[in-house]
Structures are given as structure tokens and as C-alpha cells.
Design an enzyme around this catalytic site. Structure first.
Site, mmCIF file in Angstrom:
data_model
loop_
_atom_site.group_PDB
_atom_site.id
_atom_site.type_symbol
_atom_site.label_atom_id
_atom_site.label_comp_id
_atom_site.label_asym_id
_atom_site.label_seq_id
_atom_site.Cartn_x
_atom_site.Cartn_y
_atom_site.Cartn_z
ATOM 1 C CG HIS A 101 3.596 -2.298 -3.506
ATOM 2 N ND1 HIS A 101 2.680 -3.194 -3.004
ATOM 3 C CD2 HIS A 101 2.866 -1.321 -4.101
ATOM 4 C CE1 HIS A 101 1.457 -2.792 -3.295
ATOM 5 N NE2 HIS A 101 1.545 -1.654 -3.954
ATOM 6 C CD GLU A 119 0.955 0.223 -7.144
ATOM 7 O OE1 GLU A 119 0.547 -0.891 -7.481
ATOM 8 O OE2 GLU A 119 0.587 0.784 -6.096
ATOM 9 C CG HIS A 175 0.589 3.369 -2.382
ATOM 10 N ND1 HIS A 175 1.746 2.661 -2.122
ATOM 11 C CD2 HIS A 175 -0.236 2.505 -3.025
ATOM 12 C CE1 HIS A 175 1.625 1.434 -2.616
ATOM 13 N NE2 HIS A 175 0.435 1.315 -3.158
ATOM 14 N NE ARG A 195 -3.869 -6.167 3.235
ATOM 15 C CZ ARG A 195 -3.939 -7.497 3.302
ATOM 16 N NH1 ARG A 195 -3.620 -8.108 4.432
ATOM 17 N NH2 ARG A 195 -4.355 -8.199 2.274
#
Length: 338
Positions: A101, A119, A175, A195
Site C-alpha cells: 500500500h 494497517e 505482505h 498487487r
């Protein structure tokens, strides 16, 4: 304006949106998931098309965006800015894509978004042998070369996980969740995901999902290697609190409830109990079931939890107050001493 805690009804991502999704949200958590392959329950969300709604009280049926309009700073504790946080529960039966991200600056500059995405995960359930990807180890090679040669799987840093494990995933960390790892996720209110790799997965028409390799390489931090977060526990009235993360975006802790625990006002709080308990405010109360998610408005005073259980709590950070409370133990809380 009569404030009260908002029991939230989630929005769901399923089907083609989450081809890796499972059935635990419906069958184990008793959520109203629409399909067998439901990957995400967006518990507290203002994302367009995936807004959560109020399930209780005078404002039942209203979207969270509408409640922000109605209650404003009394709800969020902030005088300006977009709604800052997003709470999800994720259920993968096959691995998510290998992803990364962007940070706030990249999202604002390149995507015209107000924020990027940092996150954190708390593992709620994990089948034996379940794993996550938590960073990469390129062994000195350039990641760009590894990706171009189709060898990214070789450098993934897999970690076995168990229920209760906590992982902090700042923007830039590569991740993924492996199969059978049910997680609670708190994050910035952003859905930007780039991605690297999607395991050659195809849909019913034989199509692969889009990859975003160029952007992923631009924002990733291949040298970023962290370990799971142990946190630090402090005693308080009604039990104890285990603090895990307090960065510039959110604070994450676990309330170890053993009686009646008063909750602070001044910040909105997201509460998710792991088994039933009671929430009280003023002369009123409500029973919270396992994995309900409640938004407590920032300006609501006199709120307490009653029972014997664990309650996951996320909020906007108050780093100065937490550093003062924890003293030397602040170094055990991710993001707090950065």
C-alpha cells in the site's frame, strides 16, 4: 442532539471482489454475509459503495457518512478532514495477492486520494500451519530484477501465525494473508492496493486479476522487516489494557475486561468484543455479542464496559498521553517512539 453508541451493520466484499474469500464471517461470526466466498466484512466504513450502516437506536438505517454529517466533531473528535479510519474483518480460504500500500504522500500526489494505507492485523483464528507474508528477503538482489524475472515467490518472508498475534503493516511493507487466517484489521480509510502477484489465479472466464507492478515497486520498502507486536499491558479499573500500536494514524489495544471498565471520552472508539459483554452509558445499556462492532462518539461521556472478556479497541491516537502513561514501556508499542 442525543448521542449514543452506534452498533454498526457491515458492508461486505464477496464474489469477484474477493475471490479468496471464505464462509467464516457467516458461519462462525453469524454475520449476514451474502455469499459463501465473502472475504471482507467492512465493520466501520465510509468507503463509497461499502458504507456501514447504523443498526440500533433513533438513527437505525442511516449510513455512517450520514452520521458524520449529523454529529460531526461530536462523533469523530475532529473539527475537519475526512473520516479517518476503516475497520474490517477478513476471512481468506486461499491467499490474498502479494501486495503493498502507498503512503499518504504518494496517494495524494499520484492517486488524488486524501491518504494512503497503513494497517494492522490481530489474528482472530488460524488453522494449524497458517502463515502470512510479512516482508521480503531479497538476499541483496534488486527487487525490481526479481519481479521482472518472475521470482517474487522466492523472496517472500513467511511467518507462522496463531490466534492473538498482532502485526503492524506500515505503508510500503509487502505482505499477504495466507489461507485460514481470520483477522481483525484497523487501517486508514483508503482502499488503495497495488498487487505484485496473484498466484496465477483466474476467474470463471479464465481472466487474471490486474497487477500493479510499476506502482508497487515505486512505493514498496523491501528492506522493511518487522516482527509481530508483543505490546505492553497496564492495569486499570475493571481489568487491564494491552497496547500494541500508536502511530500517526491509529491506536490499537486490547481491553482485558474483568468487571466494570470506564472508557475515556474525547476520541471516538471502535469496540469489538470477542465474547458477549455489556456497554453502558448514562442510564442506558446494550448487550454486545461476539464480534459486534460499535462506534462510541467522541463527545459521549460516562461510557463503560461490563463483563469478563477481551475487547479489541481502535481509535485515533493520543501519543503524548500514551507516552506519559507508559513511561519506559512506550518502546514496546509500535509507532509510539518513532
Amino acid at each position: 442532539m442525543d448521542l449514543y453508541p452506534l452498533l454498526m451493520a457491515p458492508s461486505f466484499r464477496h464474489g469477484a471482489e474477493t475471490p479468496w474469500g471464505g464462509h467464516m464471517l457467516r458461519d462462525a461470526m453469524m454475520k449476514d454475509a451474502p455469499a459463501d466466498a465473502t472475504g471482507e466484512s467492512l465493520e466501520v466504513s465510509v468507503l463509497p459503495g461499502h458504507e456501514s450502516t447504523v443498526a440500533n437506536g433513533a438513527h437505525a438505517g442511516q449510513t455512517l457518512n450520514r452520521m458524520v454529517e449529523l454529529w460531526g466533531e461530536k462523533l469523530t473528535g475532529r473539527s475537519e478532514g475526512d473520516f479517518p479510519l476503516l475497520l474490517k474483518i477478513l476471512d481468506p480460504v486461499t491467499p490474498l495477492s502479494v501486495q503493498v500500500h502507498p503512503d499518504d504522500a504518494y496517494a495524494q500526489t499520484h492517486e488524488n486520494r486524501p491518504c494512503g494505507k497503513t494497517e494492522a492485523w490481530i489474528v482472530l483464528n488460524a488453522e494449524p500451519g497458517s502463515r502470512i507474508v510479512y516482508g521480503v528477503d531479497t538476499k541483496g538482489e534488486r527487487l525490481e530484477k526479481i519481479v521482472q524475472e518472475g521470482r517474487i515467490e522466492e523472496c517472500l518472508r513467511w511467518q507462522n501465525v496463531r490466534p492473538g498475534d498482532v502485526y503492524y503493516i506500515p505503508s510500503g511493507m509487502i505482505h499477504t494473508l495466507g489461507e485460514g487466517v481470520l483477522v481483525y484489521e484497523i487501517q486508514e480509510s483508503c482502499d488503495l492496493t497495488y498487487r505484485f502477484w496473484d498466484w496465477d489465479r483466474v476467474d470463471e472466464q479464465g481472466n487474471r486479476r490486474e497487477l500493479h507492478v510499476e506502482k508497487a515497486l515505486a512505493v514498496c520498502k523491501p528492506d522493511l522487516r518487522l516482527e509481530k507486536i508483543e505490546g505492553t499491558t497496564v492495569l486499570c479499573k475493571g481489568g487491564s489494557r494491552t497496547y500494541y500500536i500508536s502511530d500517526n494514524h491509529f491506536e490499537l489495544c486490547r481491553l482485558n475486561l474483568a468487571g466494570t471498565m470506564p472508557l475515556e471520552s474525547g476520541r471516538m472508539l471502535f469496540l469489538t468484543p470477542l465474547t458477549p459483554c455489556e456497554l453502558r452509558w448514562g442510564e442506558e445499556s446494550m448487550t454486545l455479542n461476539a464480534f459486534d462492532s460499535v462506534l462510541v462518539p467522541a463527545a459521549l461521556e460516562g461510557v463503560s464496559l461490563v463483563g469478563e472478556t477481551k475487547v479489541l479497541m481502535s481509535s485515533l491516537p493520543d501519543q503524548e498521553a500514551l507516552r506519559k502513561e507508559l513511561g519506559y514501556r512506550a518502546e514496546n508499542v509500535a509507532g509510539l517512539m518513532d
